[in-house]
Design a protein around this motif. Sequence first.
Motif, mmCIF file in Angstrom:
data_model
loop_
_atom_site.group_PDB
_atom_site.id
_atom_site.type_symbol
_atom_site.label_atom_id
_atom_site.label_comp_id
_atom_site.label_asym_id
_atom_site.label_seq_id
_atom_site.Cartn_x
_atom_site.Cartn_y
_atom_site.Cartn_z
ATOM 1 N N ALA A 1 1.903 1.105 -2.398
ATOM 2 C CA ALA A 1 0.948 2.213 -2.407
ATOM 3 C C ALA A 1 0.697 2.833 -1.046
ATOM 4 C CB ALA A 1 -0.380 1.717 -2.991
ATOM 5 N N ALA A 2 0.914 2.088 0.033
ATOM 6 C CA ALA A 2 0.565 2.602 1.358
ATOM 7 C C ALA A 2 1.374 3.847 1.686
ATOM 8 C CB ALA A 2 0.808 1.538 2.415
ATOM 9 N N GLU A 3 0.689 4.828 2.235
ATOM 10 C CA GLU A 3 1.323 6.073 2.653
ATOM 11 C C GLU A 3 1.724 5.987 4.117
ATOM 12 O OE1 GLU A 3 -1.872 8.726 1.753
ATOM 13 O OE2 GLU A 3 -2.089 7.826 -0.222
ATOM 14 N N THR A 4 2.672 6.783 4.522
ATOM 15 C CA THR A 4 3.088 6.796 5.912
ATOM 16 C C THR A 4 1.893 7.128 6.802
ATOM 17 O OG1 THR A 4 3.755 9.102 5.664
ATOM 18 C CG2 THR A 4 5.464 7.442 5.385
ATOM 19 N N GLY A 5 1.722 6.344 7.849
ATOM 20 C CA GLY A 5 0.651 6.591 8.803
ATOM 21 C C GLY A 5 -0.676 5.956 8.469
ATOM 22 N N GLU A 6 -0.796 5.237 7.347
ATOM 23 C CA GLU A 6 -2.086 4.631 6.981
ATOM 24 C C GLU A 6 -2.294 3.251 7.586
ATOM 25 O OE1 GLU A 6 -4.857 5.411 5.443
ATOM 26 O OE2 GLU A 6 -4.286 7.459 5.008
ATOM 27 N N ALA A 7 -1.250 2.440 7.629
ATOM 28 C CA ALA A 7 -1.395 1.046 8.048
ATOM 29 C C ALA A 7 -1.854 0.942 9.495
ATOM 30 C CB ALA A 7 -0.076 0.308 7.865
ATOM 31 N N HIS A 8 -2.697 -0.045 9.761
ATOM 32 C CA HIS A 8 -3.125 -0.416 11.112
ATOM 33 C C HIS A 8 -3.997 0.641 11.790
ATOM 34 C CE1 HIS A 8 0.613 -3.295 11.666
ATOM 35 N NE2 HIS A 8 0.012 -3.426 10.480
ATOM 36 N N THR A 9 -4.552 1.563 11.034
ATOM 37 C CA THR A 9 -5.404 2.596 11.617
ATOM 38 C C THR A 9 -6.870 2.277 11.366
ATOM 39 O OG1 THR A 9 -5.439 3.994 9.632
ATOM 40 C CG2 THR A 9 -3.610 4.309 11.184
ATOM 41 N N ASP A 10 -7.745 2.922 12.144
ATOM 42 C CA ASP A 10 -9.179 2.724 11.959
ATOM 43 C C ASP A 10 -9.699 3.468 10.731
ATOM 44 O OD1 ASP A 10 -9.142 1.181 14.196
ATOM 45 O OD2 ASP A 10 -10.209 2.595 15.489
ATOM 46 N N THR A 11 -8.870 4.323 10.132
ATOM 47 C CA THR A 11 -9.266 5.044 8.918
ATOM 48 C C THR A 11 -8.398 4.629 7.737
ATOM 49 O OG1 THR A 11 -7.813 6.886 9.522
ATOM 50 C CG2 THR A 11 -10.129 7.031 10.205
ATOM 51 N N GLU A 12 -7.842 3.429 7.788
ATOM 52 C CA GLU A 12 -6.924 2.942 6.750
ATOM 53 C C GLU A 12 -7.550 3.052 5.356
ATOM 54 O OE1 GLU A 12 -4.571 -1.208 5.568
ATOM 55 O OE2 GLU A 12 -5.633 -1.044 7.476
ATOM 56 N N SER A 13 -6.752 3.535 4.397
ATOM 57 C CA SER A 13 -7.254 3.685 3.035
ATOM 58 C C SER A 13 -6.090 3.641 2.061
ATOM 59 C CB SER A 13 -8.012 5.004 2.877
ATOM 60 O OG SER A 13 -7.128 6.112 2.967
ATOM 61 N N VAL A 14 -6.442 3.523 0.783
ATOM 62 C CA VAL A 14 -5.442 3.522 -0.275
ATOM 63 C C VAL A 14 -5.995 4.284 -1.467
ATOM 64 C CG1 VAL A 14 -6.189 1.391 -1.447
ATOM 65 C CG2 VAL A 14 -3.767 2.046 -1.488
ATOM 66 N N SER A 15 -5.113 4.951 -2.191
ATOM 67 C CA SER A 15 -5.498 5.705 -3.377
ATOM 68 C C SER A 15 -5.538 4.795 -4.593
ATOM 69 C CB SER A 15 -4.484 6.836 -3.609
ATOM 70 O OG SER A 15 -4.548 7.328 -4.930
ATOM 71 N N TYR A 16 -6.655 4.831 -5.335
ATOM 72 C CA TYR A 16 -6.726 4.058 -6.569
ATOM 73 C C TYR A 16 -5.674 4.531 -7.572
ATOM 74 C CZ TYR A 16 -11.180 1.706 -5.478
ATOM 75 O OH TYR A 16 -12.158 0.909 -4.935
ATOM 76 N N GLU A 17 -5.440 5.828 -7.611
ATOM 77 C CA GLU A 17 -4.436 6.367 -8.529
ATOM 78 C C GLU A 17 -3.068 5.762 -8.255
ATOM 79 O OE1 GLU A 17 -2.001 10.539 -9.263
ATOM 80 O OE2 GLU A 17 -3.810 10.529 -8.035
ATOM 81 N N VAL A 18 -2.715 5.650 -6.976
ATOM 82 C CA VAL A 18 -1.406 5.115 -6.623
ATOM 83 C C VAL A 18 -1.359 3.604 -6.863
ATOM 84 C CG1 VAL A 18 0.320 4.916 -4.809
ATOM 85 C CG2 VAL A 18 -1.041 6.988 -4.997
ATOM 86 N N LEU A 19 -2.473 2.909 -6.709
ATOM 87 C CA LEU A 19 -2.490 1.490 -7.059
ATOM 88 C C LEU A 19 -2.199 1.302 -8.538
ATOM 89 C CD1 LEU A 19 -5.484 -0.054 -5.061
ATOM 90 C CD2 LEU A 19 -3.043 -0.130 -4.547
ATOM 91 N N ASP A 20 -2.800 2.134 -9.385
ATOM 92 C CA ASP A 20 -2.487 2.071 -10.814
ATOM 93 C C ASP A 20 -0.997 2.326 -11.054
ATOM 94 O OD1 ASP A 20 -5.065 1.518 -11.701
ATOM 95 O OD2 ASP A 20 -5.609 3.633 -11.817
ATOM 96 N N ARG A 21 -0.464 3.285 -10.329
ATOM 97 C CA ARG A 21 0.965 3.606 -10.451
ATOM 98 C C ARG A 21 1.819 2.398 -10.073
ATOM 99 N NH1 ARG A 21 2.474 8.169 -6.509
ATOM 100 N NH2 ARG A 21 1.126 9.336 -7.924
ATOM 101 N N CYS A 22 1.471 1.723 -8.973
ATOM 102 C CA CYS A 22 2.236 0.555 -8.557
ATOM 103 C C CYS A 22 2.168 -0.564 -9.588
ATOM 104 C CB CYS A 22 1.743 0.063 -7.201
ATOM 105 S SG CYS A 22 2.187 1.164 -5.841
ATOM 106 N N TYR A 23 0.990 -0.744 -10.168
ATOM 107 C CA TYR A 23 0.870 -1.723 -11.253
ATOM 108 C C TYR A 23 1.867 -1.415 -12.360
ATOM 109 C CZ TYR A 23 -0.933 -3.373 -15.748
ATOM 110 O OH TYR A 23 -1.036 -3.906 -17.011
ATOM 111 N N ARG A 24 1.965 -0.159 -12.766
ATOM 112 C CA ARG A 24 2.885 0.205 -13.840
ATOM 113 C C ARG A 24 4.339 -0.004 -13.431
ATOM 114 N NH1 ARG A 24 -0.976 4.408 -14.133
ATOM 115 N NH2 ARG A 24 0.413 5.954 -13.164
#
Length: 385
Positions: free
Chosen positions: A349-372
């Motif tokens: 689910a992680a998008e480019t540029g999200e990891a290791h940042t002070d504003t790190e986040s993840v989309s719930y929609e994409v987590l559902d997608r990864c589950y599928r």
Amino acid sequence: MSDDDASGGPDDGTNAPATDGLRPLTRKLVSTPSHDDPTAAGDAIESWLRAETDAAVERDDHGNVFGRTGDPDAPTVALVGHHDVVPPGDSQVETADDGTESYVLAERDGRLYGRGTADMKGAVAAAMCALRDADPDGVELCFASFVGEEVGGVGARAAIEDGFAPEFAVVGEGSTNYSGEGVTDVVVAHKGRRASTLVAAGESTHASIPEKGENAVYRACDAVDVVRDLDFPETTVMGERVRGSIAVTEIDGGTAWNVVPDRCEVTVDERTVPGERAPLERTESVEGVEWTVDQDLPPMACSDDAFADAVLAAARDAQSGAPEHVVKPHATDAGWLAEAGTACVICGAAETGEAHTDTESVSYEVLDRCYRIYRGVAEDAGAFV
């Protein structure tokens, strides 16, 4: 409609509801500090697997957590992640009056913010839910969450040494927004990283009579010229170009302005590619120069086309976008698994540029997608086994 029943963001074309329990599980894992010590996060993973699944659950001596379901005599498909994280930024941690630390969580616009959301507790939670719900098709489905990924793959290497050897693995590191905005792709190769040190030895003397000594900085500079003239390593994996790099990143030599230095160190960062290394040993052709390797994180190339295609098919079924086979620039635990003989891809689910940042986040929609996607790979394994 409760938060855990909501769709979690814009419709991605599947009309699928949020995965049961995925959001609270993600929040639980992310809120558990694991940058200094991943034990508590491992405890949370283990207890959830024992309570919510019928899987055979194991916690090894290193702190890695495993869950297995399906046919133990069939080939194994592993859903792989890690529950350690890099240290949080000041805004990502709060300290109670008793000194207890906790991670700060925030939710807005269908996203969860906090250390470890993208890298990679969100994908770990999606894989756990997939293990719970999947009906594996002629395979053993294994969930594995390692410790020590952020410090060189310590947990993965230990598990491999102990005999962890799945035939196939989907590593849940980030693969979203590589080919296009809002698309979760399938990584078939990634670069490795080799960190090297060049040590140039000389003979010190007073700077007023430099001809009486051997200047280690000059020798180091000659070695740097060798590095500068090397071609970057390059290869192709499943039609995808993988190009590495070489860069001198640090130089340290000398003790005083009036002393010819007798020692100089040069740091070299090399991004390696599957099957190729830059010939850095050529630097030792310079008199007085010694080359040593300090760290070598292996690259990854998927060794099974049918498996890579099957994961891509599952990714297409799980979203309205058009995912592709892509290349990732960063080393992951997939490199260690591939080196040991596992056919690996990366999908997460992680998008480019999200990891290791002070504003790190993840989309719930994409987590559902990864589950599928993860569940689809397990339930359609006949396409590659």
